[in-house]
Design a protein around this motif. Structure first.
Motif, PDB file in Angstrom:
ATOM      1  N   THR A  89       2.581  14.599   1.557  1.00 20.43           N
ATOM      2  CA  THR A  89       2.452  13.140   1.602  1.00 20.43           C
ATOM      3  C   THR A  89       3.668  12.464   0.983  1.00 20.43           C
ATOM      4  N   THR A 129       2.212   1.775  -3.478  1.00 14.78           N
ATOM      5  CA  THR A 129       1.148   2.203  -4.387  1.00 14.78           C
ATOM      6  C   THR A 129       0.793   3.670  -4.167  1.00 14.78           C
ATOM      7  N   LEU A 130       0.638   4.078  -2.928  1.00 16.30           N
ATOM      8  CA  LEU A 130       0.327   5.481  -2.635  1.00 16.30           C
ATOM      9  C   LEU A 130       1.459   6.398  -3.077  1.00 16.30           C
ATOM     10  N   LEU A 131       2.703   5.943  -2.904  1.00 12.48           N
ATOM     11  CA  LEU A 131       3.837   6.763  -3.322  1.00 12.48           C
ATOM     12  C   LEU A 131       3.820   7.002  -4.827  1.00 12.48           C
ATOM     13  N   THR A 142      -0.615   5.501   6.750  1.00  6.80           N
ATOM     14  CA  THR A 142       0.295   6.389   6.008  1.00  6.80           C
ATOM     15  C   THR A 142      -0.270   7.797   5.903  1.00  6.80           C
ATOM     16  N   LEU A 143      -1.564   7.910   5.556  1.00  2.00           N
ATOM     17  CA  LEU A 143      -2.159   9.230   5.348  1.00  2.00           C
ATOM     18  C   LEU A 143      -2.342   9.974   6.662  1.00  2.00           C
ATOM     19  N   THR A 190       0.828  -1.205   0.000  1.00  5.91           N
ATOM     20  CA  THR A 190       0.000   0.000   0.000  1.00  5.91           C
ATOM     21  C   THR A 190       0.859   1.251   0.000  1.00  5.91           C
ATOM     22  N   HIS A 191       1.934   1.239   0.768  1.00  8.26           N
ATOM     23  CA  HIS A 191       2.847   2.382   0.830  1.00  8.26           C
ATOM     24  C   HIS A 191       3.438   2.682  -0.553  1.00  8.26           C
ATOM     25  N   ALA A 214      -3.655   2.291   4.477  1.00  7.96           N
ATOM     26  CA  ALA A 214      -3.633   3.630   3.878  1.00  7.96           C
ATOM     27  C   ALA A 214      -3.863   4.694   4.939  1.00  7.96           C
ATOM     28  N   MET A 246       6.218   9.949   2.995  1.00 13.82           N
ATOM     29  CA  MET A 246       6.456   8.559   2.590  1.00 13.82           C
ATOM     30  C   MET A 246       7.905   8.331   2.171  1.00 13.82           C
ATOM     31  N   ILE A 290       1.137   6.901  -6.792  1.00 13.78           N
ATOM     32  CA  ILE A 290      -0.025   7.732  -7.129  1.00 13.78           C
ATOM     33  C   ILE A 290       0.246   9.193  -6.800  1.00 13.78           C
ATOM     34  N   PHE A 291       0.756   9.487  -5.612  1.00 15.39           N
ATOM     35  CA  PHE A 291       0.974  10.876  -5.209  1.00 15.39           C
ATOM     36  C   PHE A 291       2.145  11.496  -5.971  1.00 15.39           C
TER      37      PHE A 291
END
Length: 798
Positions: A726, A617-619, A702-703, A614-615, A699, A730, A621-622
């Motif tokens: 964000t 994936t979010l990295l 992290t958020l 998840t970390h 998520a 991360m 995306i952002f």
């Protein structure tokens, strides 16, 4: 061997292995430590030491120049003559085989101290007698090679010569320190280096060559036994001196003594000074680790320890329960101690358990305890059966006037031994018949690994299952609901863990404390509403982590307690490197919640795996949302670092592939766990609701941290978007997770401040914002997590 006109046949090897010469190893270790201290202090604090020596010299240097020269002259002559006096002493004492060691130690010390950057430098001594005599002698006094040679030859020859000579010679050599100070001259650091090198070289030569203590005084042992009426005809070495004593069998001279044929042999145990050193260290470790009620008084003398064993054999023999009887106890030459006794009578219990009722064994222990005697080592080999009657041997750990703790320890040990031989039901029933429910129940609290010494655990087939079976049977036959483990150590495992965590907390908090004044000076301009908002949103971290772990555990534990545990988890993770304390705490909580050890470990591993995915994936995306205009160069390591990381990774892979033990460890330990995690991930893909809950929880973790940092920046008037914050959180957290410091202290702050600067946040805003963020998400939860962890411990949740 000829003793008092009689020839005694000696067979077997008397050599003691190098690895068991305790005193020699300790001497070498101490000399090595002293050498390291001298070198370290010379390199690090050279100027400070010289200043201290100079000030001391000015205080104690009260002699006039003429008096100083006289003292220097007398001492120089003594130092110059010392090695020749030692050599003459060895020749007079006819220590011919020591001369080679003497020369080797002296030459090695001189060569080691002559090594320079340009090779080996020869001594620069000159004997120009036109100069003053004291200046000629000062060449030897101040030369580290001469001091090193003297220390080396003294260390080697000292054990072979009279103690008075040895003490005077060492005092003469070490006198160079006060003499230098008294004559108002600073002690040269190179002289101390010579002393330390010489001692180390001499200790190494002693370990290789040996000392007089290695020469076994068999003639003295034969004379001591003859005084007790046992005339030795032959000696055979059964076991050389090592971790335990040297064991020999002695055959009696039948031409003089015509006794019972069964009484014709004896067991001779010879304890040398090396066994004394090792035995004392083991006693001291037990005393340091266990409570006073669990240990006997320290026996600093080997002779006293042997005497105690012999006296206990006599005391138990008066009860007709000893399978041996002492013949002689005597102190011999060169630090050796003799203990001669009759061989153990009877058949070991494990060889005749089928024909010996278990009740007789417990009756014998009951008789011992009725006289307040404890045995302390109830292994099956220390219990023999003579004409159907169990008898005891050993007595090394036996106590007269034993405490209740020692008596309970005996019962617990015999429960283990008899459970292994007869089964739990018969063993516990016989114990209750002799000692009663209360005593057996109290003793069963000691059926733990810590309470059973290693020798007893190794004497049974599976100590863990045997102790578990005995505990369960005691509960069944006594009707007890549970058996609380007895605390026999000075510090429990929980206390040690908490102490380590507190020390680590002080260590990791120290760098932060230094920046507190600057931070508080900036608080006056902060918007406190944003700080409160940051505190509230930081709670998403704990709720999200709790929800993810709850879903990974299939909802088998309380979500409320799991969320509370996440705060304590922050304390454990921050005070241990790489956050391993947090993982261990989560696993322990799940185990206490009813999950098995394997299932709990798998749940934590699954949650961490989804968290990483998840970390990442979010990295991605952002980062895409931030656009290409952002300067991320500060986050990317240099090419050299990347090459080093790649090389280290490939090297580690190669080591694991080519080393058989590591390859087997990967196949037997890592691969099954990895397969379980992958199987759980596949199973999660088939359960969308559960998968979604875990992903949302990860998520939120992290958020929540990103929102807390964003609120901290807003509190100090910063103007950064949530997307960029964000990314900083991360990326900075990922880079700092590799830091060796607990909780990433120092690395996290540097990474976050650098990341904010990369996105254009001024340092005047970034520094206090990051400190406020760390207070909200790290230090405040850490200080709250300590009492929460204590509360969870009291509630038996961890």
């Amino acid at each position: 061997m000829r003793v008092d006109g009689r020839d005694i046949v000696v067979s077997g090897s008397l050599l003691q292995p190098l690895t068991r010469r305790t005193n020699d190893i300790l001497r070498l270790a101490l000399s090595g430590i002293f050498l390291v201290v001298v070198i370290t202090s010379s390199l690090i604090t050279r100027n400070e030491w010289e200043a201290l020596e100079q000030s001391i010299s000015e205080i104690v240097g009260v002699l006039s120049p003429t008096q100083s020269n006289t003292v220097y002259l007398i001492y120089g002559i003594a130092i110059l003559a010392l090695p020749f006096v030692i050599l003459i002493g060895l020749i007079v004492a006819r220590q011919w085989k020591l001369l080679g060691a003497y020369a080797a130690a002296g030459i090695a010390a001189i060569l080691l101290l002559s090594i320079t950057g340009n090779g080996i430098a020869a001594p620069q001594w000159h004997f120009d007698l036109t100069e003053r005599l004291d200046t000629v002698l000062s060449q030897f006094l101040d030369d580290p090679r001469w001091i090193g040679m003297l220390a080396a030859v003294l260390t080697v020859s000292g054990p072979w010569l009279p103690a008075r000579w040895r003490r005077w010679w060492w005092a003469l050599l070490l006198a160079f320190v006060p003499i230098h100070l008294v004559v108002s001259a600073v002690v040269p650091a190179r002289s101390l280096l010579g002393l330390s090198v010489g001692w180390f070289v001499g200790a190494l030569v002693v370990l290789v060559v040996g000392t007089p203590a290695l020469e076994v005084p068999l003639d003295g042992a034969a004379r001591a036994m003859a005084r007790r009426g046992f005339r030795v005809a032959a000696l055979r070495v059964v076991r050389p001196a090592g971790r335990g004593p040297m064991v020999l069998t002695a055959t009696q001279d039948r031409t003089v003594d015509h006794g019972d044929p069964d009484e014709g042999d004896a067991v001779v145990e010879l304890y040398g000074p090396h066994q004394r050193g090792g035995g004392f260290l083991r006693q001291f470790w037990r005393k340091l680790r266990l409570r006073d009620s669990e240990t006997a008084p320290l026996q600093t003398s080997m002779r006293r320890a042997v005497e105690h064993r012999a006296l206990m054999a006599i005391a138990v023999g008066d009860l007709a329960l000893a399978n041996t009887s002492p013949i002689a106890v005597s102190a011999l030459e060169r630090g050796w101690t003799l203990y001669a006794h009759r061989p153990a009578r009877g058949t070991p219990l494990d060889a005749c358990a089928e024909h010996t009722p278990v009740s007789r064994v417990w009756d014998a222990l009951g008789i011992l305890h009725s006289q307040q005697i404890s045995h302390g080592d109830l292994r099956s080999k220390e219990i023999t059966v003579v004409d159907g009657t169990p008898q005891f041997g050993g007595f090394a750990l036996a106590e007269y006037g034993a405490s209740e703790a020692h008596l309970h320890s005996d019962i617990a040990q015999l429960l283990v031994t008899t459970t292994d031989l007869y089964g739990a039901e018969k063993a516990v029933a016989a114990a209750i018949t002799v000692f009663g429910n209360d005593a057996v129940l109290a003793a069963s609290r000691r059926l733990t690994k810590a309470a059973m010494h290693q020798g007893l655990r190794n004497s049974v087939r599976d100590a863990g299952s045997v102790m578990s079976a005995a505990r369960e049977e005691v509960k069944r036959q006594t009707g007890a609901d549970q058996i609380t483990t007895a605390t026999i150590t000075r510090f429990t495992r929980s206390q040690l863990i908490q102490t380590v965590l507190l020390v680590a907390l002080v260590y990791v908090a120290y760098p932060f404390i230094s920046s507190v004044p600057v931070f508080f000076s900036e608080l006056g301009s902060a918007n406190w509403w944003w700080a409160v908002a940051g505190l509230l949103v930081s709670a998403l971290k704990y709720l999200g982590a709790g929800a993810a772990l709850w879903a990974c555990a299939d909802g088998l534990v309380s979500f409320r307690n799991l969320a509370i545990m996440q705060v304590a988890n922050t304390f454990a993770a921050t005070t241990t490197p790489a956050g391993v304390g947090g993982l261990a705490l989560s696993t322990r909580f799940l185990q206490k919640g009813g999950l098995g050890a394997l299932r709990a470990t798998t749940a934590v591993a699954l949650q961490q795996s989804v968290q990483v995915l998840t970390h990442i994936t979010l990295l991605i995306i952002f980062s895409a949302a931030a656009g290409a205009s952002a300067n991320l160069s500060r986050f990317v390591p240099g090419a050299t670092v990347l090459y080093l990381i790649a090389g280290a990774a490939l090297g580690a892979v190669g080591v694991f592939l080519f080393v058989p033990k590591l390859r087997r460890w990967l196949a037997t330990a890592v691969r099954p766990r990895l397969k379980e995690v992958l199987d759980d991930l596949v199973e999660l893909a088939r359960e969308p609701k559960r998968l979604a809950l875990i992903i949302l929880g990860c998520a939120a973790t992290t958020l929540g941290a990103a929102l807390a940092l964003w609120a901290s920046i807003e509190a100090f008037g910063g103007n950064a978007s949530f997307v960029t914050v964000t990314i900083v959180t991360m990326v900075g957290g990922t880079l700092a997770s590799a830091a060796p410091t607990p909780g990433g202290v120092g690395a996290v702050e540097a990474a976050l401040i650098g990341g904010l600067a990369a996105f254009g946040v001024p340092a005047a805003v970034a520094v206090p914002s990051v400190l406020l963020y760390r207070i909200l998400t790290c230090w405040l939860p850490v200080f709250i997590g300590w009492p929460i962890m204590r509360w969870l411990t009291r509630r038996d949740m961890i």
